[in-house]
Scaffold this motif. Sequence first.
Motif, short mmCIF file in Angstrom:
data_model
loop_
_atom_site.label_atom_id
_atom_site.label_comp_id
_atom_site.label_asym_id
_atom_site.label_seq_id
_atom_site.Cartn_x
_atom_site.Cartn_y
_atom_site.Cartn_z
N SER A 153 0.80 -1.22 0.00
CA SER A 153 0.00 0.00 0.00
C SER A 153 0.84 1.28 0.00
CB SER A 153 -0.93 0.02 1.22
OG SER A 153 -1.83 -1.07 1.17
N TYR A 154 2.16 1.11 0.05
CA TYR A 154 3.03 2.28 0.18
C TYR A 154 4.22 2.18 -0.77
CZ TYR A 154 0.59 3.42 4.49
OH TYR A 154 -0.37 3.75 5.41
N GLY A 155 4.71 3.35 -1.17
CA GLY A 155 6.01 3.37 -1.80
C GLY A 155 7.06 3.06 -0.76
N MET A 156 8.10 2.35 -1.14
CA MET A 156 9.18 1.97 -0.24
C MET A 156 10.51 2.24 -0.92
SD MET A 156 7.60 0.78 2.47
CE MET A 156 8.98 0.00 3.33
N GLY A 157 11.53 2.48 -0.12
CA GLY A 157 12.82 2.77 -0.72
C GLY A 157 13.99 2.35 0.14
#
Length: 125
Positions: A31-35
Motif C-alpha cells: 500500500s506504500y512506496g518503499m525505498g
Amino acid sequence: QVQLVESGGGSVQAGDSLRLSCAVSGLTVRSYGMGWFRRAPGKEREFVAAFNWSGTSIYYADSVKGRFTISRDNAKNTVYLQMNSLKPEDTAVYYCAKKTRRTGSYYADVSFDSWGQGTQVTVSS
C-alpha cells in the motif's frame, strides 16, 4: 506502530553479492512506496532505489543501476535490495524507508517518513 527492520548486511569482497531485507510491521508494504537509502562515512544520506505503492514505477540511483534490484514480497511484508557486483564505493549503512502518501520525489529522503535502524555493508577491494 510502524517498524522497519533491516538485515543482511556484512563484509564482502568487490564483485560479491548481498541481499538486504527489510521486514515491515504496522503497515502493508503493497500500500506504500518503499525505498532504500545509504549513508557512507563522512557523506550525506543518499538515495539508492525505490518503488511506488503499486510496484509499477521503480527508481534507481545512476550509481547502482544495472547492479541493484529492489523488490518486495507481499506475503512476507518484506522489501529486498539485491546487490550484485559490489564495489568498495558501495560501503555504507543501508536504510529502508516508507514513503509518505503525499506527493514528493522518490529520490529525496524528506519524502519518506518511517525509517529502519540500518544495516552495515562493507566492500573491500
